[in-house]
Design a protein around this motif. Structure first.
Motif, mmCIF file in Angstrom:
data_model
loop_
_atom_site.group_PDB
_atom_site.id
_atom_site.type_symbol
_atom_site.label_atom_id
_atom_site.label_comp_id
_atom_site.label_asym_id
_atom_site.label_seq_id
_atom_site.Cartn_x
_atom_site.Cartn_y
_atom_site.Cartn_z
ATOM 1 N N ALA A 49 4.437 40.573 11.080
ATOM 2 C CA ALA A 49 5.452 40.437 10.037
ATOM 3 C C ALA A 49 4.807 40.648 8.684
ATOM 4 O O ALA A 49 3.632 40.328 8.492
ATOM 5 C CB ALA A 49 6.090 39.049 10.096
ATOM 6 N N ALA A 50 5.588 41.172 7.745
ATOM 7 C CA ALA A 50 5.096 41.394 6.387
ATOM 8 C C ALA A 50 6.164 40.993 5.384
ATOM 9 O O ALA A 50 7.365 41.043 5.675
ATOM 10 C CB ALA A 50 4.727 42.858 6.186
ATOM 11 N N ILE A 51 5.708 40.604 4.204
ATOM 12 C CA ILE A 51 6.615 40.238 3.126
ATOM 13 C C ILE A 51 6.113 40.873 1.844
ATOM 14 O O ILE A 51 4.909 40.958 1.605
ATOM 15 C CB ILE A 51 6.746 38.708 3.004
ATOM 16 C CG1 ILE A 51 7.854 38.314 2.032
ATOM 17 C CG2 ILE A 51 5.416 38.062 2.622
ATOM 18 C CD1 ILE A 51 8.262 36.849 2.136
ATOM 19 N N SER A 52 7.044 41.328 1.015
ATOM 20 C CA SER A 52 6.662 42.027 -0.199
ATOM 21 C C SER A 52 6.123 41.072 -1.254
ATOM 22 O O SER A 52 6.269 39.840 -1.167
ATOM 23 C CB SER A 52 7.870 42.791 -0.747
ATOM 24 O OG SER A 52 8.919 41.880 -1.074
ATOM 25 N N ARG A 53 5.549 41.660 -2.257
ATOM 26 C CA ARG A 53 4.983 40.896 -3.365
ATOM 27 C C ARG A 53 6.021 39.973 -3.994
ATOM 28 O O ARG A 53 5.724 38.826 -4.328
ATOM 29 C CB ARG A 53 4.456 41.878 -4.398
ATOM 30 C CG ARG A 53 4.017 41.313 -5.709
ATOM 31 C CD ARG A 53 3.583 42.463 -6.604
ATOM 32 N NE ARG A 53 3.752 42.136 -8.009
ATOM 33 C CZ ARG A 53 3.739 43.030 -8.991
ATOM 34 N NH1 ARG A 53 3.564 44.312 -8.704
ATOM 35 N NH2 ARG A 53 3.884 42.658 -10.233
#
Length: 128
Positions: A49-53
């Motif tokens: 999973a990834a999340i933006s700045r």
């Protein structure tokens, strides 16, 4: 010294839930995109999973969509991974990562090489 420390792993049964935390310290990670990766036994590390700045955008691996959620708390400098309906195939060491290079505001980065800071990992074991 910049540091990421994961916690919250453990041994659970299939169908249970866990919430992983990643506490960031030593530098300002609020301007970094962040992510979770995992490494199952005797396999390579994979994206989870990834999340933006800015926290507005997230991306999940197909295998965890509908079950996992990534989020971040800027005030606590902490990244989270909420894992529901866990399956034995979720068994792995889970790592959080932060991108030290400049991050586009609303972009999610999915590849290991795009991240510069890594935690030591936390073990999640799901029994059937």
């Amino acid at each position: 010294q910049a540091q990421l420390v994961e916690s919250g792993g453990g041994l659970v049964q299939a169908g249970d839930s866990l919430r992983l935390s990643c506490a960031a310290s030593g530098r300002d990670f609020s301007n970094d995109a962040m992510a979770w990766f995992r490494q199952p036994p005797q396999k390579e590390r994979d994206f989870v999973a990834a999340i933006s700045r800015n926290g507005d955008n997230t991306e999940l691996a197909d295998s965890v969509k509908g079950r996992f959620t990534i989020s971040r708390d800027y005030a606590k400098s902490t990244l989270y991974l909420q894992m529901n309906n866990l399956k034995p195939e979720d068994t792995a060491v889970y790592y959080c990562a932060a991108r030290g290079k400049p991050s586009l505001l609303a972009y999610t980065y999915l590849r290991e090489r795009e991240y510069d800071y890594w935690g030591q990992g936390t073990q999640v074991t799901v029994s059937s």
